[in-house]
Design a protein around this motif. Sequence first.
Motif, PDB file in Angstrom:
ATOM      1  N   ALA A 190       0.809  -1.221   0.000  1.00  0.00           N
ATOM      2  CA  ALA A 190       0.000   0.000   0.000  1.00  0.00           C
ATOM      3  C   ALA A 190       0.843   1.273   0.000  1.00  0.00           C
ATOM      4  N   GLY A 191       2.140   1.179   0.297  1.00  0.00           N
ATOM      5  CA  GLY A 191       2.978   2.377   0.320  1.00  0.00           C
ATOM      6  C   GLY A 191       4.084   2.242   1.343  1.00  0.00           C
ATOM      7  N   LYS A 192       4.646   3.363   1.751  1.00  0.00           N
ATOM      8  CA  LYS A 192       5.752   3.378   2.705  1.00  0.00           C
ATOM      9  C   LYS A 192       5.435   4.326   3.853  1.00  0.00           C
ATOM     10  N   SER A 193       6.129   4.133   4.957  1.00  0.00           N
ATOM     11  CA  SER A 193       5.911   4.972   6.140  1.00  0.00           C
ATOM     12  C   SER A 193       6.485   6.364   5.910  1.00  0.00           C
ATOM     13  N   SER A 194       6.023   7.306   6.707  1.00  0.00           N
ATOM     14  CA  SER A 194       6.398   8.707   6.539  1.00  0.00           C
ATOM     15  C   SER A 194       7.621   9.042   7.384  1.00  0.00           C
ATOM     16  N   VAL A 195       8.231  10.190   7.061  1.00  0.00           N
ATOM     17  CA  VAL A 195       9.349  10.751   7.824  1.00  0.00           C
ATOM     18  C   VAL A 195       8.897  12.096   8.368  1.00  0.00           C
ATOM     19  N   PRO A 196       9.584  12.671   9.353  1.00  0.00           N
ATOM     20  CA  PRO A 196       9.165  13.968   9.909  1.00  0.00           C
ATOM     21  C   PRO A 196       9.055  15.049   8.842  1.00  0.00           C
ATOM     22  N   GLU A 197       8.108  15.958   9.061  1.00  0.00           N
ATOM     23  CA  GLU A 197       7.865  17.023   8.090  1.00  0.00           C
ATOM     24  C   GLU A 197       9.078  17.935   7.930  1.00  0.00           C
ATOM     25  N   ALA A 198       9.827  18.155   9.010  1.00  0.00           N
ATOM     26  CA  ALA A 198      11.012  19.017   8.909  1.00  0.00           C
ATOM     27  C   ALA A 198      12.024  18.439   7.940  1.00  0.00           C
ATOM     28  N   LEU A 199      12.174  17.117   7.935  1.00  0.00           N
ATOM     29  CA  LEU A 199      13.107  16.487   7.012  1.00  0.00           C
ATOM     30  C   LEU A 199      12.581  16.547   5.586  1.00  0.00           C
ATOM     31  N   GLU A 200      11.289  16.323   5.394  1.00  0.00           N
ATOM     32  CA  GLU A 200      10.722  16.414   4.053  1.00  0.00           C
ATOM     33  C   GLU A 200      10.878  17.819   3.488  1.00  0.00           C
ATOM     34  N   GLY A 201      10.673  18.850   4.335  1.00  0.00           N
ATOM     35  CA  GLY A 201      10.847  20.217   3.862  1.00  0.00           C
ATOM     36  C   GLY A 201      12.281  20.519   3.483  1.00  0.00           C
ATOM     37  N   PRO A 232      17.636  19.081   9.336  1.00  0.00           N
ATOM     38  CA  PRO A 232      17.355  19.309  10.761  1.00  0.00           C
ATOM     39  C   PRO A 232      18.260  18.452  11.632  1.00  0.00           C
ATOM     40  N   THR A 233      18.495  18.919  12.828  1.00  0.00           N
ATOM     41  CA  THR A 233      19.351  18.207  13.784  1.00  0.00           C
ATOM     42  C   THR A 233      18.582  17.615  14.960  1.00  0.00           C
ATOM     43  N   ALA A 234      17.315  17.980  15.129  1.00  0.00           N
ATOM     44  CA  ALA A 234      16.496  17.484  16.240  1.00  0.00           C
ATOM     45  C   ALA A 234      15.327  16.680  15.686  1.00  0.00           C
ATOM     46  N   PHE A 235      15.125  15.479  16.231  1.00  0.00           N
ATOM     47  CA  PHE A 235      14.046  14.599  15.808  1.00  0.00           C
ATOM     48  C   PHE A 235      13.371  14.019  17.047  1.00  0.00           C
ATOM     49  N   PRO A 236      12.112  13.536  16.908  1.00  0.00           N
ATOM     50  CA  PRO A 236      11.443  12.897  18.052  1.00  0.00           C
ATOM     51  C   PRO A 236      12.241  11.726  18.592  1.00  0.00           C
ATOM     52  N   LEU A 237      12.170  11.523  19.896  1.00  0.00           N
ATOM     53  CA  LEU A 237      12.982  10.511  20.561  1.00  0.00           C
ATOM     54  C   LEU A 237      12.629   9.105  20.082  1.00  0.00           C
ATOM     55  N   PHE A 238      11.346   8.819  19.888  1.00  0.00           N
ATOM     56  CA  PHE A 238      10.915   7.491  19.470  1.00  0.00           C
ATOM     57  C   PHE A 238      10.461   7.492  18.009  1.00  0.00           C
ATOM     58  N   GLY A 239      11.049   8.355  17.204  1.00  0.00           N
ATOM     59  CA  GLY A 239      10.686   8.440  15.805  1.00  0.00           C
ATOM     60  C   GLY A 239      11.553   7.563  14.923  1.00  0.00           C
ATOM     61  N   PRO A 240      11.382   7.672  13.604  1.00  0.00           N
ATOM     62  CA  PRO A 240      12.136   6.813  12.684  1.00  0.00           C
ATOM     63  C   PRO A 240      13.463   7.403  12.242  1.00  0.00           C
ATOM     64  N   CYS A 241      13.815   8.633  12.652  1.00  0.00           N
ATOM     65  CA  CYS A 241      15.015   9.312  12.152  1.00  0.00           C
ATOM     66  C   CYS A 241      15.919   9.714  13.310  1.00  0.00           C
ATOM     67  N   ARG A 242      17.209   9.915  12.975  1.00  0.00           N
ATOM     68  CA  ARG A 242      18.197  10.304  13.968  1.00  0.00           C
ATOM     69  C   ARG A 242      19.292  11.121  13.286  1.00  0.00           C
ATOM     70  N   TYR A 243      19.764  12.142  14.002  1.00  0.00           N
ATOM     71  CA  TYR A 243      20.890  12.952  13.520  1.00  0.00           C
ATOM     72  C   TYR A 243      22.181  12.345  14.060  1.00  0.00           C
ATOM     73  N   LEU A 244      23.116  12.022  13.186  1.00  0.00           N
ATOM     74  CA  LEU A 244      24.367  11.385  13.563  1.00  0.00           C
ATOM     75  C   LEU A 244      25.523  12.349  13.332  1.00  0.00           C
ATOM     76  N   SER A 245      26.284  12.603  14.366  1.00  0.00           N
ATOM     77  CA  SER A 245      27.489  13.417  14.272  1.00  0.00           C
ATOM     78  C   SER A 245      28.683  12.507  14.518  1.00  0.00           C
ATOM     79  N   ILE A 246      29.476  12.270  13.481  1.00  0.00           N
ATOM     80  CA  ILE A 246      30.604  11.360  13.580  1.00  0.00           C
ATOM     81  C   ILE A 246      31.804  12.122  14.134  1.00  0.00           C
ATOM     82  N   PRO A 247      32.323  11.742  15.294  1.00  0.00           N
ATOM     83  CA  PRO A 247      33.489  12.463  15.844  1.00  0.00           C
ATOM     84  C   PRO A 247      34.736  12.175  15.026  1.00  0.00           C
ATOM     85  N   PRO A 248      35.725  13.068  15.080  1.00  0.00           N
ATOM     86  CA  PRO A 248      36.983  12.805  14.369  1.00  0.00           C
ATOM     87  C   PRO A 248      37.681  11.579  14.940  1.00  0.00           C
ATOM     88  N   ARG A 249      38.527  10.985  14.112  1.00  0.00           N
ATOM     89  CA  ARG A 249      39.291   9.838  14.577  1.00  0.00           C
ATOM     90  C   ARG A 249      40.312  10.270  15.630  1.00  0.00           C
TER      91      ARG A 249
END
Length: 250
Positions: free
Chosen positions: A161-172, A182-199
Amino acid sequence: MLNLACFLKFLAVVFFLPHLAWSSSSEDYEEEEEEEGEKTPPPKIGLCDYDRCRHLQVPCKELQGPDGAACLCPATSSPHQPPDPPRLGEVHIWADQGRAAVHWCAPSSPVDEYRLRLWEAGTPVRARPPALFNSTVRRAELQGLQPGEAYVLCVVASNDAGKSSVPEALEGALDADEAPLPTAFPLFGPCRYLSIPPRPRTLVHVAVGMGIALVCISSAALLWHFCLRERWGCPHQPRAAAASRAREDL
């Protein structure tokens, strides 16, 4: 006498037959009650051993058996509707190896496959090809993450029937060409902001480079003070000569 005997037989039949019928029916009823008491009660049907967050989880319909009566499955939405968003859980990052381990939980919807979407938070935003997984998978690894970079990760569920949605801020942000992710997402949502630290090696190299730069600056200052000032006409005057000159001026 014959008539009297017949009359007595008639009375016996009239008065004793109902009693015999009642006694036989009561005995049959008692036997039925005993048989019903000996029957074992039907077993209680419990919930299936199904965990939405378990990796390689067998579909619940398979746990129910061929007749579908072995256990009860959790309620789900209609298969004719797009699935609800999954819940993205823990994300472990190994910056020195450039990889991350991702874990998610299935939604309360029929799911055919999962897609891991990854966007690099640059200008412009660059999207990587999605990674596809079947409906039993709940854990995956991401490779090729660059130290010091930032990403946005989403897990998307899909069915016929289709696919699940992502936050509106990301779609925009994805619809706009130059909009930052965006850097902030709901805690129990499907998306996450990842910041990879330097080696760690990169940090050591930066520290060594800064130390070398400080040493070079200090050496240049000392060289100017002791050698180059005299060569360029700025000789160092002793304190005694400077004091005698001051007395002569007075």
